[in-house]
Design an enzyme around this catalytic site. Structure first.
Site, PDB file in Angstrom:
ATOM      1  N   LYS A  48     119.786 -21.792  90.471  1.00  0.00           N
ATOM      2  CA  LYS A  48     120.217 -21.028  89.307  1.00  0.00           C
ATOM      3  C   LYS A  48     119.376 -19.768  89.171  1.00  0.00           C
ATOM      4  O   LYS A  48     118.306 -19.636  89.762  1.00  0.00           O
ATOM      5  CB  LYS A  48     120.103 -21.874  88.045  1.00  0.00           C
ATOM      6  CG  LYS A  48     118.678 -22.282  87.690  1.00  0.00           C
ATOM      7  CD  LYS A  48     118.630 -23.117  86.429  1.00  0.00           C
ATOM      8  CE  LYS A  48     117.196 -23.504  86.078  1.00  0.00           C
ATOM      9  NZ  LYS A  48     117.096 -24.255  84.830  1.00  0.00           N
ATOM     10  N   TYR A 281      99.419   4.150  78.071  1.00  0.00           N
ATOM     11  CA  TYR A 281      99.797   4.310  76.668  1.00  0.00           C
ATOM     12  C   TYR A 281      98.798   3.644  75.725  1.00  0.00           C
ATOM     13  O   TYR A 281      98.373   2.510  75.947  1.00  0.00           O
ATOM     14  CB  TYR A 281     101.187   3.710  76.421  1.00  0.00           C
ATOM     15  CG  TYR A 281     102.301   4.434  77.124  1.00  0.00           C
ATOM     16  CD1 TYR A 281     102.536   5.789  76.885  1.00  0.00           C
ATOM     17  CD2 TYR A 281     103.131   3.773  78.014  1.00  0.00           C
ATOM     18  CE1 TYR A 281     103.565   6.457  77.524  1.00  0.00           C
ATOM     19  CE2 TYR A 281     104.169   4.432  78.663  1.00  0.00           C
ATOM     20  CZ  TYR A 281     104.373   5.776  78.411  1.00  0.00           C
ATOM     21  OH  TYR A 281     105.393   6.433  79.049  1.00  0.00           O
TER      22      TYR A 281
END
Length: 393
Positions: A48, A281
């Site tokens: 999956k 940042y």
């Protein structure tokens, strides 16, 4: 060693910005190791979520080569894609919502899961339309509290309705199954309680006349540590990819497993920076002295956890470095401490650990998550490079 590249665009002729190398020989060896741990049960390789980020079709093929007789997916669309790619054998899909592609699944000879009456009604209607019986696994909620039918009247109603549909030739009850809540926590009291409840719910179904091909409950941690849970089939997900279900159970090598994915990038820049220089940042990292900074050109858009800002480990030039400041969308910085590797040098974020590089578990600890999430979140912008594609020996 054969190598193939799967990417969202044409395979590049220049060196890759980043790459997730997928070692299919390691995956095959993992499947064989897991089969040896559960010799009395068939093995399902769960592929999956694009095989936990490793690539569903190549990994499914490798797992089948190594002896997996079942493949497992969450969504029916994932299962249908495997069948369309020519994958043989049994394929099971279990996460259904109303109006799902039941008829397509029946016509593709997929095994489907049914957890309640609404799903049983939809699959029987689809079987009538398809003119062929559905292969159905009835799911019991033995204590996880997610999908599955509750014990008591709900389970009895579902079993009896499924048997009536089977008598009409609309379906075949091919499986009875459930899922653990805490198999990755050794000794948790829910483990024994769920096993007992599953045995009781299976016994009721079989007393009513259900004759399943497989009864299954064991996920990766249960396959590794709970032989009493193996029944007829084990469903192995993260362990197929060489990821330990939890540090409490042990590292992959403790079970004869090897991590399959190695994530690396090419340094995009190396530059000198003075003391007191803010990095990335928010300037959450400020250089403590004169140093060199390396730019690693992957970021949270590629699946690098922003939560690992300031903590994520990277091997550059034979040394562990740490993400300096915030992980940005496309890049992050490491403090090289005055070292000056060549631009284009390899930065290894995680791998098996053979060369001293971090592992996915190291990143999981840095980000406060689990190894499954680290590999599964690596995005499609990072090409998968498949090595050792030929069958061993």
């Amino acid at each position: 060693m054969s190598t193939t590249v799967t990417t969202t665009a044409h395979a590049p002729s220049a060196p890759l910005r980043a790459r997730a190398e997928i070692d299919l020989a390691a995956l095959r060896a993992n499947v064989r190791a897991l089969r040896a741990l559960a010799p009395g049960a068939a093995l399902m390789a769960v592929v999956k979520s694009d095989a936990y980020g490793h690539g569903a079709v190549p990994c499914a093929r490798a797992a089948v080569q190594a002896g997996a007789t079942w493949l497992g997916t969450a969504t029916p669309e994932e299962g249908l894609a495997l069948r369309a790619a020519g994958l043989p054998g049994r394929i099971m899909c279990w996460l259904w919502t109303p109006g799902g592609p039941w008829r397509e699944a029946i016509e593709a000879d997929l095994d489907v899961s049914v957890s309640g009456m609404w799903a049983l009604r939809e699959v029987t209607e689809a079987a009538r339309a398809a003119g062929a019986p559905a292969r159905v696994h009835l799911k019991a909620d033995t204590g996880l509290g997610r999908n599955g039918c509750q014990p008591g009247g709900d389970w009895e109603e579902l079993v009896d309705a499924a048997l009536r549909a089977e008598a009409e030739g609309l379906l075949r009850v091919t499986g009875l199954w459930s899922h653990f809540a805490c198999a990755d926590e050794p000794g948790h009291p829910s483990i024994a309680a769920q096993l007992t409840r599953f045995r009781e719910m299976v016994a009721h179904a079989e007393q009513r006349g259900v004759r399943p091909e497989v009864r299954h409950m064991a996920n990766s941690p249960a396959t590794l540590t709970l032989p009493e849970s193996h029944f007829d089939l084990v469903r192995t997900g993260c362990a197929v990819y060489g990821i330990s279900p939890s540090p409490e159970l042990g590292v992959p090598a403790d079970f004869g497993l090897r991590p399959v994915m190695t994530l690396s990038a090419s340094l995009a820049l190396v530059k000198h920076a003075p003391r007191g220089h803010g990095v990335s940042y928010g300037h959450h990292y400020v250089t403590p002295g004169e140093t060199t900074l390396g730019l690693v050109p992957v970021g949270y858009a590629d699946g690098i956890p922003r939560h690992a800002s300031g903590t994520g480990p990277v091997l550059v030039g034979g040394k562990w470095r740490t993400v300096a400041g915030r992980v940005a969308m496309d890049q992050f910085v490491v403090d090289l401490g005055g070292d000056e590797p060549e631009i284009g040098s390899e930065a290894v974020l995680f791998g098996p650990g053979d060369r001293g590089e971090p592992t996915a578990e190291d990143w999981a600890q840095a980000a406060g998550t689990i190894g499954y999430e680290i590999v599964t979140r690596i995005g499609s912008r990072v090409p998968r490079v498949y090595v050792n594609g030929e069958q061993d020996g």
